[in-house]
Motif scaffolding. Structure first.
Motif, mmCIF file in Angstrom:
data_model
loop_
_atom_site.group_PDB
_atom_site.id
_atom_site.type_symbol
_atom_site.label_atom_id
_atom_site.label_comp_id
_atom_site.label_asym_id
_atom_site.label_seq_id
_atom_site.Cartn_x
_atom_site.Cartn_y
_atom_site.Cartn_z
ATOM 1 N N PHE A 20 0.838 -1.211 0.000
ATOM 2 C CA PHE A 20 0.000 0.000 0.000
ATOM 3 C C PHE A 20 0.872 1.261 0.000
ATOM 4 O O PHE A 20 0.584 2.231 -0.704
ATOM 5 C CB PHE A 20 -0.940 0.028 1.205
ATOM 6 C CG PHE A 20 -2.179 -0.789 1.047
ATOM 7 C CD1 PHE A 20 -3.045 -0.595 -0.025
ATOM 8 C CD2 PHE A 20 -2.496 -1.767 1.979
ATOM 9 C CE1 PHE A 20 -4.198 -1.350 -0.165
ATOM 10 C CE2 PHE A 20 -3.642 -2.533 1.848
ATOM 11 C CZ PHE A 20 -4.492 -2.333 0.772
ATOM 12 N N VAL A 21 1.946 1.246 0.802
ATOM 13 C CA VAL A 21 2.869 2.398 0.836
ATOM 14 C C VAL A 21 3.499 2.589 -0.537
ATOM 15 O O VAL A 21 3.632 3.717 -1.018
ATOM 16 C CB VAL A 21 3.923 2.231 1.950
ATOM 17 C CG1 VAL A 21 5.011 3.287 1.837
ATOM 18 C CG2 VAL A 21 3.257 2.284 3.321
ATOM 19 N N ARG A 22 3.883 1.479 -1.186
ATOM 20 C CA ARG A 22 4.447 1.572 -2.537
ATOM 21 C C ARG A 22 3.451 2.224 -3.491
ATOM 22 O O ARG A 22 3.823 3.058 -4.317
ATOM 23 C CB ARG A 22 4.827 0.196 -3.066
ATOM 24 C CG ARG A 22 6.098 -0.328 -2.451
ATOM 25 C CD ARG A 22 6.465 -1.690 -2.970
ATOM 26 N NE ARG A 22 6.751 -1.641 -4.384
ATOM 27 C CZ ARG A 22 6.350 -2.571 -5.241
ATOM 28 N NH1 ARG A 22 5.632 -3.587 -4.853
ATOM 29 N NH2 ARG A 22 6.670 -2.473 -6.514
ATOM 30 N N LEU A 23 2.178 1.842 -3.391
ATOM 31 C CA LEU A 23 1.162 2.446 -4.255
ATOM 32 C C LEU A 23 1.005 3.938 -3.979
ATOM 33 O O LEU A 23 0.818 4.731 -4.904
ATOM 34 C CB LEU A 23 -0.178 1.736 -4.072
ATOM 35 C CG LEU A 23 -0.295 0.369 -4.743
ATOM 36 C CD1 LEU A 23 -1.558 -0.349 -4.286
ATOM 37 C CD2 LEU A 23 -0.285 0.515 -6.258
ATOM 38 N N LEU A 24 1.100 4.324 -2.710
ATOM 39 C CA LEU A 24 1.007 5.747 -2.362
ATOM 40 C C LEU A 24 2.196 6.545 -2.884
ATOM 41 O O LEU A 24 2.092 7.749 -3.115
ATOM 42 C CB LEU A 24 0.888 5.909 -0.838
ATOM 43 C CG LEU A 24 -0.417 5.410 -0.215
ATOM 44 C CD1 LEU A 24 -0.339 5.506 1.312
ATOM 45 C CD2 LEU A 24 -1.611 6.178 -0.753
ATOM 46 N N LEU A 25 3.341 5.876 -3.068
ATOM 47 C CA LEU A 25 4.534 6.556 -3.578
ATOM 48 C C LEU A 25 4.462 6.837 -5.079
ATOM 49 O O LEU A 25 5.195 7.673 -5.587
ATOM 50 C CB LEU A 25 5.790 5.741 -3.265
ATOM 51 C CG LEU A 25 6.242 5.724 -1.815
ATOM 52 C CD1 LEU A 25 7.434 4.782 -1.641
ATOM 53 C CD2 LEU A 25 6.601 7.131 -1.345
ATOM 54 N N PRO A 27 2.086 8.425 -7.044
ATOM 55 C CA PRO A 27 1.834 9.830 -7.399
ATOM 56 C C PRO A 27 2.915 10.776 -6.888
ATOM 57 O O PRO A 27 3.197 11.800 -7.520
ATOM 58 C CB PRO A 27 0.477 10.135 -6.773
ATOM 59 C CG PRO A 27 0.224 9.074 -5.773
ATOM 60 C CD PRO A 27 1.015 7.878 -6.188
ATOM 61 N N VAL A 28 3.527 10.431 -5.759
ATOM 62 C CA VAL A 28 4.634 11.257 -5.252
ATOM 63 C C VAL A 28 5.760 11.251 -6.272
ATOM 64 O O VAL A 28 6.308 12.296 -6.640
ATOM 65 C CB VAL A 28 5.129 10.735 -3.880
ATOM 66 C CG1 VAL A 28 6.394 11.455 -3.444
ATOM 67 C CG2 VAL A 28 4.037 10.865 -2.830
ATOM 68 N N SER A 48 11.099 2.302 -3.536
ATOM 69 C CA SER A 48 10.102 1.415 -4.121
ATOM 70 C C SER A 48 10.716 0.075 -4.502
ATOM 71 O O SER A 48 10.130 -0.984 -4.253
ATOM 72 C CB SER A 48 9.468 2.054 -5.350
ATOM 73 O OG SER A 48 8.613 1.135 -5.983
ATOM 74 N N ALA A 76 1.531 -2.439 -8.152
ATOM 75 C CA ALA A 76 2.463 -1.357 -7.804
ATOM 76 C C ALA A 76 3.633 -1.330 -8.787
ATOM 77 O O ALA A 76 4.053 -0.253 -9.231
ATOM 78 C CB ALA A 76 2.958 -1.524 -6.369
#
Length: 194
Positions: A20-25, A27-28, A48, A76
């Motif tokens: 989930f954190v990887r997916l949030l990264l 757009p960053v 990542s 991801a």
């Protein structure tokens, strides 16, 4: 995944949190590459890549291999590859054909997954060739980004980045061919038993 790993329906697992954190990264990273913050973009790509390895290790060691994790991890990977390629093409760091070749493979496999699902099959297991191709591509992109920097770092990163990219494309398509052969066998077996 070894034969001893049991796939669970659990959602709240440590490996899934990492995914989930990887997916949030994603757009960053997209924002960083679009705004020219290359140093931070490389850091996000490195994090990542490391977390891609980490979620798999944690899933096996903690016996938390889950169906959701099997979907999140490649999603991801694909999103990072797509966003990175779009950013690199937009910046002129790589030619558009590289994006087209990689997207064409994913479109082909998406159609394959739909066909398998209609026949009652889930996605085929990930091959080592697919993991190696993704690994090579995830290392190629930060190097190609660094290839835009001044020499000597830029020249070395450019050459090594293209070497990784070409190996990655070859492995990516080789794995795609393996998936097609595997799916053909599954669909043929289903037809024979029907």
């Amino acid at each position: 995944m070894s034969q001893n790993d049991v796939v669970t329906p659990r959602v709240l697992t440590v490996p899934n949190l990492v995914s989930f954190v990887r997916l949030l990264l994603v757009p960053v990273f997209g924002w960083l590459i679009a705004t020219g913050h290359d140093g931070w973009a490389v850091v996000v790509l490195a994090v990542s890549g490391a977390s891609d390895w980490l979620d798999g290790v944690l899933a096996r060691r903690l016996h938390q291999v889950s169906r959701l994790g099997q979907l999140l991890d490649p999603a991801a990977d694909r999103l990072f590859i797509l966003v990175t390629l779009i950013g690199l093409v937009w910046r002129g760091a790589v030619p558009w054909w590289l994006l087209a070749v990689l997207v064409a493979r994913d479109v082909l496999l998406a159609g394959l997954l739909v066909r398998l699902a209609r026949a009652g099959w889930g996605p085929p297991p990930v091959h080592l060739a697919g993991k190696a191709g993704t690994f090579a591509l995830l290392y190629a992109f930060p190097l190609l980004l660094l290839g835009q920097w001044a020499d000597p770092l830029g020249s070395v990163a450019f050459v090594v980045g293209w070497a990784c990219a070409l190996w990655g494309v070859g492995l990516y398509w080789f794995a795609g061919a393996l998936y097609l052969v595997q799916a053909r066998g599954l669909l043929r077996d289903r037809t024979a038993t029907a």
